[in-house]
Scaffold this motif. Sequence first.
Motif, PDB file in Angstrom:
ATOM      1  N   ASN A  18       0.823   4.141   0.664  1.00 40.99           N
ATOM      2  CA  ASN A  18       0.947   5.439   1.626  1.00 40.99           C
ATOM      3  C   ASN A  18       1.209   4.867   2.929  1.00 40.99           C
ATOM      4  O   ASN A  18       1.423   5.510   4.091  1.00 40.99           O
ATOM      5  N   GLU A  19       1.709   3.521   2.992  1.00 38.66           N
ATOM      6  CA  GLU A  19       2.374   2.950   4.366  1.00 38.66           C
ATOM      7  C   GLU A  19       3.872   3.134   4.139  1.00 38.66           C
ATOM      8  O   GLU A  19       4.256   2.076   3.749  1.00 38.66           O
ATOM      9  N   PHE A  66       2.836  -4.765  10.986  1.00 40.71           N
ATOM     10  CA  PHE A  66       2.380  -3.159  11.113  1.00 40.71           C
ATOM     11  C   PHE A  66       2.925  -2.404  11.983  1.00 40.71           C
ATOM     12  O   PHE A  66       2.876  -2.716  12.991  1.00 40.71           O
ATOM     13  N   GLN A  98       3.624  -3.023   6.893  1.00 37.05           N
ATOM     14  CA  GLN A  98       2.194  -2.369   6.608  1.00 37.05           C
ATOM     15  C   GLN A  98       2.198  -1.230   7.758  1.00 37.05           C
ATOM     16  O   GLN A  98       3.270  -0.987   8.453  1.00 37.05           O
ATOM     17  N   GLY A  99       0.773  -0.681   7.677  1.00 36.24           N
ATOM     18  CA  GLY A  99       0.791   0.355   8.782  1.00 36.24           C
ATOM     19  C   GLY A  99      -0.573   0.585   9.168  1.00 36.24           C
ATOM     20  O   GLY A  99      -1.560  -0.425   8.566  1.00 36.24           O
ATOM     21  N   GLY A 100      -0.682   1.510  10.014  1.00 39.30           N
ATOM     22  CA  GLY A 100      -2.263   1.746  10.581  1.00 39.30           C
ATOM     23  C   GLY A 100      -2.543   1.009  11.756  1.00 39.30           C
ATOM     24  O   GLY A 100      -3.593   1.037  12.353  1.00 39.30           O
ATOM     25  N   TRP A 143      -6.401   7.992   4.522  1.00 39.36           N
ATOM     26  CA  TRP A 143      -6.046   6.810   4.745  1.00 39.36           C
ATOM     27  C   TRP A 143      -6.035   5.897   3.740  1.00 39.36           C
ATOM     28  O   TRP A 143      -5.317   4.972   3.869  1.00 39.36           O
ATOM     29  N   ASP A 171       0.280   5.703  12.661  1.00 37.47           N
ATOM     30  CA  ASP A 171       0.373   6.682  11.419  1.00 37.47           C
ATOM     31  C   ASP A 171       0.880   6.001  10.492  1.00 37.47           C
ATOM     32  O   ASP A 171       2.161   5.721  10.470  1.00 37.47           O
ATOM     33  N   LYS A 172       0.299   5.736   9.159  1.00 37.03           N
ATOM     34  CA  LYS A 172       0.798   5.092   8.251  1.00 37.03           C
ATOM     35  C   LYS A 172       1.844   5.840   7.421  1.00 37.03           C
ATOM     36  O   LYS A 172       2.938   5.520   6.876  1.00 37.03           O
ATOM     37  N   HIS A 176       0.742  -0.982   0.104  1.00 34.46           N
ATOM     38  CA  HIS A 176       0.011   0.067  -0.005  1.00 34.46           C
ATOM     39  C   HIS A 176       0.978   1.069  -0.060  1.00 34.46           C
ATOM     40  O   HIS A 176       1.605   1.509   1.041  1.00 34.46           O
ATOM     41  N   HIS A 211      -3.012   3.701  -1.611  1.00 32.93           N
ATOM     42  CA  HIS A 211      -3.326   2.447  -0.935  1.00 32.93           C
ATOM     43  C   HIS A 211      -3.330   1.286  -1.945  1.00 32.93           C
ATOM     44  O   HIS A 211      -2.921   0.551  -1.880  1.00 32.93           O
TER      45      HIS A 211
END
Length: 744
Positions: free
Chosen positions: A261-262, A495, A396-398, A320, A499-500, A259, A324
């Motif tokens: 934005n991560e 993860f 990954q992130g979030g 978000w 904050d991505k 993704h 992505h």
Amino acid sequence: KEAEERARNRPRVFKEPKKCPPLGLESHKVEPDQLSASSMSQYHFAPQRARLNMQGSDDEDNIRGGAWCANSEDAIHWFEIDARRATEFTGVITQGRDSLNDNDYVTSYFLAFSNDSREWTTIHDGYADWLFFGNNDKDTPVMNQLAVPVVARYMRIIPQSWNGSLCMRLEVLGCPLPVNVLYRQNEVTPVDYLQFKHHSYSEMVDLMKSVNEECPNITTIYSLGRSSKGREIVAMIISGNPTEHEIGEPEIRFTAGLHGNEAVGREMILLLMQYLCKEYKDRNPRAQRLVEGIRIHLVPSLNPDGQEEAFEAGSELSSWTTGHFTNEGFDIFQNFPDLNSILWDAEDKGMVPKLTPNHHVPIPEHFEANSSIAVETRAIISWMKSYPFVLGANFQGGERIVAYPYDSLRLNKPAETEGMQNEPRVTADESLFRWLAISYASTHLTMTHSHHGSCQGDTPGGGLGIVNRAKWKPVTGSMNDFSYLHTNCLELSIFLGCDKFPHQSELAYEWEKNREAMLIFMEQVHRGIRGIVKDQQGNPIANATISIEGINHDVTTAPTGDYWRLLNPGEYRVTARAEGFSSLTKLCVVGYESGATACSFNLAKSNWDRIKQIMALHGNKPIRIAYSNSRVQYTTVNNGHRSVIGPSNGSSSNSRLSPEQRRKRKIALIRRLRQRKLMKAMSMRTTLPPTTTTTTTTIPTTTEATTSWYDSWVWGEGQSLLWMHIKKTVIYTIFTYGRNIFTV
Ligand SMILES: *[C@@H]1O[C@H](CO)[C@@H](O)[C@H](O)[C@H]1NC(C)=O
Ligand SMILES: *[C@@H]1O[C@H](CO)[C@@H](O)[C@H](O)[C@H]1NC(C)=O
Ligand SMILES: *[C@@H]1O[C@H](CO)[C@@H](O)[C@H](O)[C@H]1NC(C)=O
Ligand SMILES: *[C@@H]1O[C@H](CO)[C@@H](O)[C@H](O)[C@H]1NC(C)=O
Ligand SMILES: *[C@@H]1O[C@H](CO)[C@@H](O)[C@H](O)[C@H]1NC(C)=O
Ligand SMILES: CC(=O)N[C@H]1CO[C@H](CO)[C@@H](O)[C@@H]1O
């Protein structure tokens, strides 16, 4: 209306406003007790839910508010942030409520500041309070910067108009003023050779090239393929001999940016490249061990088109889902063929592992033509298959957790009693996966800090910082499940934080949090057993199967015959099997000390395989034999061609013996053969079905539970089976003893 009118006509400020990083509502650096509000509509919409990009859930059983929402009956509304120390505030970013159906967002607000939270100063334009315009939809973040920074400890947002209900998420920009020397000592001092910044696609490629130039003999750069907009998906190998697979050396991979934005994972991988290169050159023994003992593949951006989209929006204004997906709208992580259903259906029919293998589940045929598989996914799949990867992780992130497969959910049994909880299916390697997840989570500086809850409000990991994805947020067709079911590689999702796409001033601290965890995780590839499977001539056997008793998931050998089987400490019965060879079982012990246990195999050609070879030589027809003294000739039955076979130097061998010696030898030999024949005949009569065919009837033997009966015929030194023909219950064989050929 008056304020709006004035705001619209206000002359533009041309001076570049001062820019400060976020205080950290989104990253959770700002703690829950720093956030308060005039009211809340419900408990689910508490002020603590006002963090930028907070994800809500409308699920009746588990409502999580996607924003802070005020009680509509109140007349005055405000939202307050306590920065805990004097701060130079420079701006605010707002967003509406995350919700499937509702469109709730604040369209305008005032800002007020205070040093004590009692006396407030509202930002004024000389005539009246300064009205800031807010959002136009619920998702897109909108930033307002202050022309002149305001020094204060507290800040309030005072909403003036809104769409739907009064709900908002936000981030506050500000530079904390230094309080005293003590505080500054707590801050991370960045290491000067590392680049702590976010990289655009081209900057990323340049950085990788510069690392490659810096460390040419331990790095190499290659491409997995192209994105849909034609950008190369670039990878770097770091290893003692990067351009080729060294026999016995395991290969691992770190990937990020599935993704776009991560961003944290991408930067951590770029930092890891710089770190390993520099530390290797400085002869750091640990870095040298890693680089020389493992072939490390690093792919910082699996979705370069998404990376560019998010990078252009920037760390604060990427929402978000900005970047992505791929350019064509696919979420790569869950775009892989669903092999779980295929395996689980076979399991339900009791076919695994006897009829259907428990590993390397084939990709369904219609996959090639399926237009809902992204080009990036296809490139990743062929990459996953072309290296003997043992262990991998995708960043990954979030969220702040390590998720291990299965990622796809199927409950073990249909619910018999209403309300009874059924457990999801678990992999045969559940305890190993948990170990791998814990090795990262517990080494990471903050992943196991559960006292603040998880990013989106539920605490899935129970404080360990790990979770089974199927129990948490199930997805089908994930990269992890595909990797486990189609290749030898164990893949997890890491993860890295709420904050991505954090501000780049956070990257030095992110590196501190993750550096040791990444090294420890890589070192786990040396846990378990490893070895080489060869034939008796010492040739490696590719694609041999390695099974562990009690773990219903096999691995296979690489084209170079080497294999790795990650295992937790214990004693294991390990069986190597290969087409055309007798299988072999060994006991291998995995201890607690680091380093994989060597567990290699030399497989003998199965007799059956040799019989088939010899029969094939003669057109798969029975062969009649004829004696002439000690010289044996035999002819194929059908075509009448005579062929003299092999060990016919009988005279030269026997001629050195006297006739008496020869006679004695012969008698002794015949006796032994009769005895053996009797024994075998007895054991066979009891186990062979009346109409024996060449299928695999097995006799339990003391050594091998899985040896076929024709393999269990023990041949003495100097003997070998030439031919065997089975007709009803009679077995005809031709074999050699020394230089003579016999028939039974
Ligand atoms: C808070 O205090 C600082 C000095 O300590 C002052 O410069 C600033 O204007 C004060 N802020 C407000 C909003 O009163
Ligand atoms: C890399 O090259 C340098 C100089 O060319 C040499 O000193 C060093 O030993 C090499 N390292 C490896 C791993 O071959
Ligand atoms: C194509 O792939 C998608 C995603 O894996 C899957 O849901 C779909 O059923 C496939 N379509 C066909 C025709 O196989
Ligand atoms: C590996 O062996 C399996 C059977 O054990 C076979 O189905 C498969 O095609 C083989 N793969 C390769 C690449 O040889
Ligand atoms: C058979 O004998 C010949 C000569 O006596 C020799 O050259 C040859 O190597 C022998 N073959 C075998 C298989 O022993
Ligand atoms: C009351 C209400 O929800 N009004 C509008 C809010 O904004 C959306 C679109 O962003 C409109 O569809 C609603 O009518």
